[in-house]
Design a protein around this motif. Sequence first.
Motif, mmCIF file in Angstrom:
data_model
loop_
_atom_site.group_PDB
_atom_site.id
_atom_site.type_symbol
_atom_site.label_atom_id
_atom_site.label_comp_id
_atom_site.label_asym_id
_atom_site.label_seq_id
_atom_site.Cartn_x
_atom_site.Cartn_y
_atom_site.Cartn_z
ATOM 1 N N THR A 18 0.755 -1.062 0.290
ATOM 2 C CA THR A 18 0.033 -0.041 0.214
ATOM 3 C C THR A 18 1.128 0.826 0.039
ATOM 4 O O THR A 18 0.554 2.654 -0.947
ATOM 5 C CB THR A 18 -0.947 -0.157 1.071
ATOM 6 O OG1 THR A 18 -1.750 -0.901 1.006
ATOM 7 C CG2 THR A 18 -1.530 1.451 0.786
ATOM 8 N N ASP A 41 -7.465 -4.463 -1.830
ATOM 9 C CA ASP A 41 -8.050 -4.644 -0.957
ATOM 10 C C ASP A 41 -9.387 -4.569 0.055
ATOM 11 O O ASP A 41 -9.502 -4.051 0.764
ATOM 12 C CB ASP A 41 -6.502 -4.258 -0.105
ATOM 13 C CG ASP A 41 -6.470 -5.130 0.994
ATOM 14 O OD1 ASP A 41 -6.928 -6.117 1.023
ATOM 15 O OD2 ASP A 41 -5.039 -4.855 2.194
ATOM 16 N N ASN A 46 -6.864 0.480 2.641
ATOM 17 C CA ASN A 46 -6.644 1.533 3.462
ATOM 18 C C ASN A 46 -5.681 2.049 2.759
ATOM 19 O O ASN A 46 -5.419 3.322 3.076
ATOM 20 C CB ASN A 46 -5.696 0.937 4.680
ATOM 21 C CG ASN A 46 -4.582 -0.088 4.188
ATOM 22 O OD1 ASN A 46 -3.820 -0.273 3.211
ATOM 23 N ND2 ASN A 46 -4.689 -1.144 4.973
ATOM 24 N N ASP A 120 -3.562 -1.859 -5.492
ATOM 25 C CA ASP A 120 -3.008 -2.267 -4.442
ATOM 26 C C ASP A 120 -3.668 -3.753 -4.383
ATOM 27 O O ASP A 120 -4.889 -3.456 -4.092
ATOM 28 C CB ASP A 120 -3.039 -0.918 -3.811
ATOM 29 C CG ASP A 120 -2.442 -1.605 -2.494
ATOM 30 O OD1 ASP A 120 -1.801 -2.613 -1.823
ATOM 31 O OD2 ASP A 120 -3.069 -1.183 -1.044
HETATM 32 MG MG LIG Z 1 -2.459 -2.931 2.352
#
Ligand SMILES: [Mg+2]
Lengths: 264, 229
Positions: A18, A41, A46, A120
């Motif tokens: 990330t 994700d 996040n 991501d």
């Molecule tokens: Mg991550």
Amino acid sequence: MAGQVITITSGKGGVGKTTATANIGVALARRGQRVACVDADIGLRNLDVVMGLENRIVYDLVDVVEGNAKLRQALIKDKRLPELHLLPAAQTRLKSAVNEAQMQEVCGELKKEFDFVLVDSPAGIESGFKTSVAPADQVLLVVTPEVSSVRDADRVIGLIEAYEKPTPQLIINRLRPALIRRGDMLDTADVLEILAVELIGIVPEDERIISSTNKGQPVALEDHSESGAAFMRIAQRLMGEQVPFQMFAESPGWLERVSKFLRR
Amino acid sequence: MALVSFKGTREGLSITLGEGVWRDVLNELAAQLGRPSAQSFFHGARVLLDTGPRAIDVIELEELIALLSQHGMTLTSVIGGPNSQDAFEQVRATIPPPPETFEVEPTAEIPAALPADTATAMLIHRTVRSGQRYRYSGTIVIMGDVNPGAEIIAEGDVIVWGKLRGVVHAGASGNDAAIVGALVLAPTQLRIGGYIARAPEERGRARSVTAEIARVREGRIVVEPWSGL
Ligand SMILES: [Mg+2]
Ligand SMILES: Nc1ncnc2c1ncn2[C@@H]1O[C@H](COP(=O)(O)OP(=O)(O)OP(=O)(O)O)[C@@H](O)[C@H]1O
């Protein structure tokens, strides 16, 4: 010209996917590239927090896939960098809410408008991983210089090859020069000798990453950190520029030992 | 579905386990093997166990191996779920090799010629990575590295034109005359027939710069520089 989809993945979790996605996105946008970061994700989103865009989320990837929102509505524009955008993940859903075909479709749409679509990926080698790798034109594999991380990265390279995706390029993250000098950490050459894939960047361990993550201000936004500069070099290499590799306390002669794995 | 079923294959005898209480399965197997007509038929057989949907554990597997060996049978491989395979990997070193079916020169200076049934080879032209596993009834030749976490299991020899750092088992069906050769021989674990050798505990760079060959001599695995076959 259509852009490219680049999936950022790893074997072991928590190695910096990330962080890398946010910072490479920022670095590319600072170089004038149109960038969309996609948080795949789902359920553990996040990327929005690391990018400092959490408070702007209205719709997310699952809303787009399920037809509750148009792609345009869900994309968040970063006020600091006009070229930078985020497609956030849903916080309350499961990985299975988006399948491979849907991910390919969304990324295919984004590719028409952006130079780089950065995905991501979630940790692990389950369905969420496969979904995020499915649309990739290129895969970046984040690894820390630890035996367990390298082992898991090796497994992931095998899986990506089995899916007939392009062989990943490596980001070695959290390198600690002092430990390497003491012989207590694998160095770049050790990692490359096992994984035998091309290296696209080395990011040193940097305390600023932790504070910048907490503030939602990726280090690559500014010029004064070593880690930020490292992400900038990765961005330049992705844009096809030739940037020399920086030494971080590697043993003498390491460049020769690994030269065949360095991106030209 | 039957508790146990048998099938003859070219590799040996295949035994498939059905669902049900483990005791019942084991008793059924004992009864089948104990029938007078079965005695000579099964003796000396190599057994391939298919655990089907069942996840067999180490203790169950040891019971089964003991039962088989009472009847002169040897378990050589297990297929089925990953748990069953793991259990087999844990106990396989303890399984005595099956009775020899071919002559081996006991004091051969050069490795004995490959027996006819292992004279075919599988060629793998790539890096074998963690989590990947190759198993073959003859010799395996790898042009590339075998990384830690990878597994190569051959009934014949294993030759690696690269760095061997994973787990390797040559002569996997009990052939102690099999050899393992590599440009850099640094396996996590090396098995030849019924013998086993582990990597030294310290984890360092590969110690050797010359190609090496491992074979069984006088009851243990020895590693020597590769001076040509
Ligand atoms: Mg991550
Ligand atoms: N180069 C670095 N220096 C210092 N800390 C770092 C560095 N890279 C990442 N970190 C820290 O490591 C932690 C994990 O990073 P990150 O969340 O990016 O990993 P991840 O691979 O996305 O994790 P997950 O698998 O859970 O999605 C964070 O606290 C981050 O700040």
